[in-house]
Design a protein around this motif. Structure first.
Motif, mmCIF file in Angstrom:
data_model
loop_
_atom_site.group_PDB
_atom_site.id
_atom_site.type_symbol
_atom_site.label_atom_id
_atom_site.label_comp_id
_atom_site.label_asym_id
_atom_site.label_seq_id
_atom_site.Cartn_x
_atom_site.Cartn_y
_atom_site.Cartn_z
ATOM 1 N N HIS A 60 32.893 25.148 21.922
ATOM 2 C CA HIS A 60 33.211 25.373 20.516
ATOM 3 C C HIS A 60 34.362 24.443 20.148
ATOM 4 C CE1 HIS A 60 31.514 29.776 20.574
ATOM 5 N NE2 HIS A 60 30.689 28.890 21.109
ATOM 6 N N GLU A 62 37.210 24.887 18.596
ATOM 7 C CA GLU A 62 38.567 25.382 18.860
ATOM 8 C C GLU A 62 38.890 25.320 20.351
ATOM 9 O OE1 GLU A 62 35.962 26.917 17.266
ATOM 10 O OE2 GLU A 62 36.724 28.778 16.404
ATOM 11 N N CYS A 94 35.416 32.841 17.186
ATOM 12 C CA CYS A 94 34.715 33.885 17.933
ATOM 13 C C CYS A 94 35.716 34.538 18.903
ATOM 14 C CB CYS A 94 33.549 33.266 18.694
ATOM 15 S SG CYS A 94 34.069 32.178 20.049
ATOM 16 N N MET A 96 35.855 34.313 22.181
ATOM 17 C CA MET A 96 36.353 33.349 23.173
ATOM 18 C C MET A 96 37.463 32.491 22.590
ATOM 19 S SD MET A 96 34.352 30.126 24.953
ATOM 20 C CE MET A 96 33.991 29.309 23.396
ATOM 21 N N CYS A 97 37.202 31.913 21.416
ATOM 22 C CA CYS A 97 38.188 30.998 20.824
ATOM 23 C C CYS A 97 39.442 31.745 20.398
ATOM 24 C CB CYS A 97 37.564 30.228 19.674
ATOM 25 S SG CYS A 97 36.283 29.081 20.247
HETATM 26 ZN ZN LIG Z 1 34.335 30.014 19.419
#
Ligand SMILES: [Zn+2]
Length: 422
Positions: A60, A62, A94, A96-97
């Protein structure tokens, strides 16, 4: 070096990256990293998909920008500290980010909403989907600029006060709509690609291949102990302990706290066991390494092959959803653990197979089962309702006993800092 003193100009740059990502066939998301004067340090697009294949489920915008920042600092480049850096993203981060951003300590400016996986999926700006200990940090670092207008894209500003270098603090309605629509135009297509692997009944056992078969050779180049251990499907036992311990030791040498993650396939074969590389990047945990290395192995093997040859790769080196990720240490309430849970969701992307609900297993518990269940139950809908992330402790008590007890590990050490500024 480009300079952006208006939120609108910065979001427009992120939107350009999102368009580039869509053109590449990946999720239409992009971002830019700004210093304390508004200079653009780096801009990046989502790179999950390349050439019609999954390249890296964690790529992603980020997450890549944060790894870029730490890698540059590790090389000795003078960059401002994370609290002076602002990440501008075309789409709400999200899980994760968000975990990666909070772990690193950056400020964030968010354009479009993501009602499925975004950390502000419900538009409440409450960050109630984060573990309680992370909410105040998110409130102090995430800014959702106002979008003036009368359409569905209009909104009032919310979250942390924007950094002082921003003179203009709003996003134009058309730019906000672009960020939203570019993402929506790609997400279903990419998710279909993410779930295009064969069902478990069609998978083939890589341990049956000749040792000099190209798939086996490539797998063992990545991880020399691949296929050296095998257990009953989805039931890791004490035989896995030496491989986890070796990776845990490497994790400590590479700046981590002794974490490791193994990937077993649906036949019970050990495919990979990874340490983190936290000395290189504060967010480079064992799980991030494991899932990325395996995805990139599959990508490299399939690249340029015809459909039949790609199908053979998918059968022998299957998507992880049919196998088992075995974490040496279970999730806790930290930002890095939240990042790992989110990255796990990005790896699975769709529902877990009905016959493999315990895909995510851990050996040593960091939280009790109720505490872990509560974190999972609060995650955004993609993780909570679609994938239904639910880590479980391994069933084999001999495996639990074979890893070092948590008391003997330096568990509460702060994140190692990258090379100090010259
Ligand atoms: Zn993400």
């Amino acid at each position: 070096m480009k300079k952006t003193i208006d939120v609108q100009a910065a979001v427009a740059l992120a939107a350009n990256e999102a368009i580039a990502a869509r053109t590449q066939g990946s999720f239409g998301v992009g971002g830019v990293l700004l210093d304390q004067h508004g200079n653009v340090l780096k801009s990046l697009q989502n790179n999950v998909v390349r050439e019609g294949l999954i390249f890296d489920p964690t790529a992603h915008g980020e997450r890549q920008l944060i790894d870029w920042y730490f890698a540059e600092r590790a090389k000795g480049r003078a960059l401002p500290p994370p609290e002076e850096v602002t990440l501008v993203t075309s789409l709400d981060p999200c899980a994760m980010c968000t975990g990666a951003i909070l772990s690193a300590g950056f400020n964030v400016v968010v354009a479009a909403r993501d009602a499925n996986a975004g950390i502000n999926y419900d538009a409440s700006f409450s960050f109630a989907c984060l573990p309680a200990g992370l909410r105040s940090q998110a409130e102090a670092s995430f800014f959702y600029p106002a979008v003036k207008g009368a359409s569905q894209f209009a909104r009032d500003s919310a979250g942390a006060a924007p950094k002082s270098f921003f003179i203009g603090k709003t996003i134009a309605e058309a730019t906000q709509a672009l960020c939203s629509l570019v993402f929506e135009a790609t997400s279903e297509k990419v998710q279909a690609l993410l779930t295009s692997d064969p069902p478990r009944a069609q998978l083939k056992d890589p341990a049956q291949l000749a040792p000099d078969h190209p798939l086996v050779r490539q797998l063992k180049t990545l991880y020399p102990d691949a296929l050296a251990y095998r257990c009953a499907p989805h039931r890791p036992d004490a035989g896995l302990a030496p491989y986890l311990r070796a990776a845990m030791e490497r994790d400590r040498r590479q700046g981590g706290e002794g974490d490791a993650v193994a990937l077993l396939d649906s036949f019970g074969n050990l495919l990979l066991c990874s340490p983190g590389r936290r000395a290189l990047s504060a967010i480079c945990t064992a799980f991030m390494e494991c899932t990325r290395q395996y995805a990139q192995l599959r990508y490299t093997l399939m690249q340029g092959l015809d459909a039949a040859a790609q199908a053979e790769v998918r059968q022998y080196l299957a998507h992880p959803r049919d196998g088992t990720f075995v974490f040496a240490r279970g999730p806790d309430a930290s930002a890095q653990s939240y990042m790992n849970l989110g990255a796990y969701g990005s790896t699975m992307e769709g529902p877990l197979p009905a016959d493999n609900p315990a895909q995510f297993q851990y050996v040593t518990a960091a939280l009790d089962d109720a505490g872990l269940a509560a974190i999972c139950a609060h995650m955004p809908p993609l993780y909570r309702d679609v994938i239904r992330i639910r880590p479980r402790q391994v069933a084999d008590s001999a495996l639990v006993a074979a890893l070092p007890a948590p008391e003997s590990q330096p568990t509460m050490q702060p994140t190692p800092q990258p090379t100090t500024l010259p």
